[in-house]
Enzyme design. Structure first.
Site, PDB file in Angstrom:
ATOM      1  N   GLY A 115     -21.547 -74.164  87.004  1.00  0.00           N
ATOM      2  CA  GLY A 115     -21.949 -72.021  87.068  1.00  0.00           C
ATOM      3  C   GLY A 115     -20.834 -71.381  87.649  1.00  0.00           C
ATOM      4  N   GLY A 116     -20.204 -70.723  86.817  1.00  0.00           N
ATOM      5  CA  GLY A 116     -19.795 -69.371  86.917  1.00  0.00           C
ATOM      6  C   GLY A 116     -18.312 -69.988  86.930  1.00  0.00           C
ATOM      7  CG  ASP A 117     -16.001 -68.864  90.189  1.00  0.00           C
ATOM      8  OD1 ASP A 117     -17.695 -68.637  90.693  1.00  0.00           O
ATOM      9  OD2 ASP A 117     -15.361 -67.696  91.605  1.00  0.00           O
ATOM     10  CD  GLU A 118     -20.002 -74.428  93.412  1.00  0.00           C
ATOM     11  OE1 GLU A 118     -20.413 -74.885  94.476  1.00  0.00           O
ATOM     12  OE2 GLU A 118     -20.804 -73.604  92.914  1.00  0.00           O
ATOM     13  CB  ILE A 155     -11.442 -68.667  90.149  1.00  0.00           C
ATOM     14  CG1 ILE A 155     -10.952 -70.748  89.230  1.00  0.00           C
ATOM     15  CG2 ILE A 155     -10.463 -67.986  90.223  1.00  0.00           C
ATOM     16  CD1 ILE A 155     -11.363 -70.519  87.932  1.00  0.00           C
TER      17      ILE A 155
END
Length: 352
Positions: A256-259, A215
């Site tokens: 993980g995160g926005d991945e 994102i």
């Protein structure tokens, strides 16, 4: 399936232990303990002892040699054997009838609900065949009713506990393999799915596409609107990915995160269309205060860009960084092996 077997290993051991215990028990009750013995009777019991013990050893140490249908038929064969033995030894005692517990417990643990109904019915019928032949009618009715109720309650309790255990296992598996925020596969689960898909492609000469996406400026969404909106953005993007990756073998994961990653069993053109569909689905999001988020997408296809799962992941990551370096909001196709500077970058459509 009506007669689905829940745990073949557990079923085989349960049958094995019963038969290995039944052999010596038959020898004791049919050969050693009877006050009156006949040569035919002793011979039959000794033969049964050997056969049952040998079958138990086969089930325990060589279960793969036993036809699978045997594990479904085991409780029904057990009922027939128990009823025959009780009649042969003229034994209607409570201890002898309690051996019917084994087929009830076996079925409740390993077989389907319909099999449980059949086994409980046959246990009741088998017990009736023994007590109404050996005992006087009034006592036979009492013993038969008591055992039928006890076996039914036992089967219901064990079946209920099995259901609770299975639901708990499903919850634990979901927690172990799914991302708790978005519900898509986590890294551990996705790595396994990727390995299986690559194995399938190698065996069947098929194509597998891997999309890796971020994102754009996700930190800015969190800083501007708060982490609650950031979490909502992640959930909406995951929903958009699932709407595109809707095939039986398609997988969406969050690393993980926005991945995110999307695994598709398709070729290069199919992967390109899927990336465009993802962009369209995300562009249709209207519930975020800052509007739909932007996406940078890297696409790699096996065997066009890689030959192994590791190479496919590396090629997709490299394409993602190409897209981000090119200004974000783009889809980048990975380089063919050995090629340089020929990445295909397409700007995302402007959202009005």
């Amino acid at each position: 399936m009506t007669f689905q077997l829940r745990d073949e290993t557990g079923a085989s051991r349960s049958v094995a232990y019963l038969l290995m215990a039944a052999g010596p028990f038959m020898f004791l009750t049919g050969v050693i303990l009877p006050a009156q013995r006949t040569v035919p009777g002793v011979s039959i019991f000794m033969l049964l002892t050997v056969v049952v013990s040998a079958l138990g050893a086969l089930c325990r140490w060589r279960p793969e040699r036993v036809p699978r249908i045997f594990w479904f038929l085991a409780p029904f064969l057990g009922i027939v054997l128990l009823t025959t033995m009780n009649l042969a030894t003229w034994d209607a005692s409570t201890g002898a009838q309690l051996f019917y517990l084994w087929p009830v417990l076996y079925t409740a643990n390993f077989l389907s609900r319909l099999a449980n109904y059949l086994v409980l019915t046959l246990v009741s019928a088998g017990n009736a065949a023994v007590v109404f032949v050996i005992l006087d009618p009034s006592r036979a009715v009492t013993d038969w009713a008591s055992l039928t109720v006890a076996m039914t309650l036992t089967g219901v309790v064990v079946w209920s506990l099995r259901g609770r255990n299975e639901r708990l296992r499903e919850v634990l598996e979901t927690q172990a393999y799914a991302d708790p925020l978005t519900g898509v596969a986590n890294r551990r689960s996705f790595d396994g799915e990727l390995a299986r898909a690559v194995g399938w492609a190698q065996r069947h000469h098929g194509s597998v596409a891997l999309m890796t996406l971020d994102i754009d400026y996700f930190k800015k969404i969190n800083d501007t609107w708060g982490h609650g909106v950031g979490d909502q953005a992640l959930q909406l993007v995951a929903d958009a990915l699932r709407s595109v990756a809707s095939g039986d073998d398609d997988v969406v994961g969050r690393l993980g995160g926005d991945e995110f990653v999307v695994l598709l069993r398709t070729d290069r053109m199919g992967a390109r269309r899927a990336a465009d569909e993802v962009r369209a689905a995300v562009a249709a999001i209207t519930s975020l205060p800052g509007g739909p988020p932007g996406l940078s997408i890297g696409v790699a296809v096996l065997p066009d860009h890689a030959l192994t799962a590791v190479e496919l992941g590396a090629a997709s990551d490299a394409a993602l960084y190409e897209a981000k370096d090119g200004g974000r909001g783009r889809t980048a196709m990975a380089h063919p092996p050995g090629a340089r500077h020929n990445v295909d970058q397409v700007p995302a459509p402007t959202v009005v």
